[in-house]
Write a protein that holds these residues in place. Structure first.
Motif, PDB file in Angstrom:
ATOM      1  N   ALA A   1      29.782  47.908  43.994  1.00 13.19           N
ATOM      2  CA  ALA A   1      29.657  46.761  43.088  1.00 13.19           C
ATOM      3  C   ALA A   1      29.515  47.250  41.656  1.00 13.19           C
ATOM      4  O   ALA A   1      29.115  48.391  41.408  1.00 13.19           O
ATOM      5  N   HIS A   2      29.843  46.357  40.741  1.00 10.85           N
ATOM      6  CA  HIS A   2      29.731  46.640  39.316  1.00 10.85           C
ATOM      7  C   HIS A   2      29.271  45.379  38.607  1.00 10.85           C
ATOM      8  O   HIS A   2      29.668  44.268  38.982  1.00 10.85           O
TER       9      HIS A   2
ATOM     10  N   ILE B   1      29.803  39.412  34.362  1.00  5.49           N
ATOM     11  CA  ILE B   1      30.998  39.841  35.082  1.00  5.49           C
ATOM     12  C   ILE B   1      30.583  40.794  36.191  1.00  5.49           C
ATOM     13  O   ILE B   1      29.853  41.761  35.958  1.00  5.49           O
ATOM     14  N   THR B   2      31.044  40.498  37.398  1.00 10.39           N
ATOM     15  CA  THR B   2      30.755  41.367  38.540  1.00 10.39           C
ATOM     16  C   THR B   2      32.032  41.631  39.330  1.00 10.39           C
ATOM     17  O   THR B   2      32.945  40.805  39.349  1.00 10.39           O
ATOM     18  N   TYR B   3      32.067  42.786  39.958  1.00  6.78           N
ATOM     19  CA  TYR B   3      33.159  43.155  40.844  1.00  6.78           C
ATOM     20  C   TYR B   3      32.546  43.749  42.117  1.00  6.78           C
ATOM     21  O   TYR B   3      31.481  44.358  42.064  1.00  6.78           O
ATOM     22  N   TYR B   4      33.283  43.605  43.216  1.00  2.24           N
ATOM     23  CA  TYR B   4      32.781  44.118  44.491  1.00  2.24           C
ATOM     24  C   TYR B   4      33.885  44.841  45.243  1.00  2.24           C
ATOM     25  O   TYR B   4      35.064  44.480  45.158  1.00  2.24           O
TER      26      TYR B   4
ATOM     27  N   TRP C   1      35.788  50.594  36.244  1.00  9.31           N
ATOM     28  CA  TRP C   1      34.485  50.282  36.822  1.00  9.31           C
ATOM     29  C   TRP C   1      34.401  50.667  38.293  1.00  9.31           C
ATOM     30  O   TRP C   1      33.313  50.766  38.864  1.00  9.31           O
ATOM     31  N   HIS C   2      35.554  50.859  38.949  1.00 13.83           N
ATOM     32  CA  HIS C   2      35.573  51.161  40.364  1.00 13.83           C
ATOM     33  C   HIS C   2      35.589  52.668  40.657  1.00 13.83           C
ATOM     34  O   HIS C   2      35.492  53.073  41.812  1.00 13.83           O
TER      35      HIS C   2
ATOM     36  N   SER D   1      28.594  43.924  34.512  1.00 14.89           N
ATOM     37  CA  SER D   1      28.741  44.190  33.085  1.00 14.89           C
ATOM     38  C   SER D   1      27.380  44.261  32.404  1.00 14.89           C
ATOM     39  O   SER D   1      26.355  43.882  32.975  1.00 14.89           O
TER      40      SER D   1
ATOM     41  N   ARG E   1      32.391  42.508  49.825  1.00 12.43           N
ATOM     42  CA  ARG E   1      32.564  41.230  49.123  1.00 12.43           C
ATOM     43  C   ARG E   1      32.162  40.078  50.040  1.00 12.43           C
ATOM     44  O   ARG E   1      32.563  40.016  51.199  1.00 12.43           O
TER      45      ARG E   1
ATOM     46  N   SER F   1      34.025  48.768  29.774  1.00 14.24           N
ATOM     47  CA  SER F   1      34.297  47.862  30.888  1.00 14.24           C
ATOM     48  C   SER F   1      35.468  48.280  31.757  1.00 14.24           C
ATOM     49  O   SER F   1      35.815  47.585  32.713  1.00 14.24           O
ATOM     50  N   THR F   2      36.068  49.422  31.463  1.00 14.40           N
ATOM     51  CA  THR F   2      37.224  49.849  32.252  1.00 14.40           C
ATOM     52  C   THR F   2      36.807  50.845  33.331  1.00 14.40           C
ATOM     53  O   THR F   2      35.723  51.410  33.290  1.00 14.40           O
TER      54      THR F   2
END
Length: 125
Positions: free
Chosen positions: A50-51, A58-61, A106-107, A53, A66, A103-104
């Motif tokens: 997960a990430h 802003i979140t990413y999984y 992130w994975h 900001s 997910r 922000s780039t």
């Protein structure tokens, strides 16, 4: 320098929940985006989980978590969280939090500058 300390790991049965915390100290926490990664036993590569900001909006999984995991942060407390629900045996790993600027990528764990020591999560079947 940013120092990160994870806590909250442990042993849980499949279907259970855990909440990991990552406390930061040092430079201004809100300047950094935060990520969660895990590394399973057997020399597997570190996997993106997960990430979030710097602002928390802003979140990413990762695909495998997910819908089950949620990350959040409290910049007043210099802490980021990972709520893990519906845990599966395949979630067993050492979990790490990490900090990066920007922000780039992130994975990709290679772009994170600071890392915690990790906390073990074990899910029994």
């Amino acid at each position: 320098q940013v120092q990160l300390v994870e806590s909250g790991g442990g042993l849980v049965q499949a279907g259970g929940s855990l909440r990991l915390s990552c406390a930061a100290s040092g430079r201004t926490f809100s300047n950094y985006a935060m990520g969660w990664f895990r590394q399973a036993p057997g020399g597997k590569e570190r996997e993106f989980v997960a990430h979030i900001s710097w602002s928390g909006d802003i979140t990413y999984y990762g695909g495998s978590v997910r819908g089950r995991f949620t990350t959040s942060r409290d910049n007043d407390k210099n802490t980021v969280y990972l709520q893990m629900n519906s845990l599966k045996p395949e979630d067993t790993a050492v979990y790490y939090c990490a900090a990066k600027r920007g922000s780039t990528w992130w994975h990709d764990y290679r772009f994170y500058e600071y890392w915690g020591q990790g906390t073990q999560v074990t899910v029994s079947s």
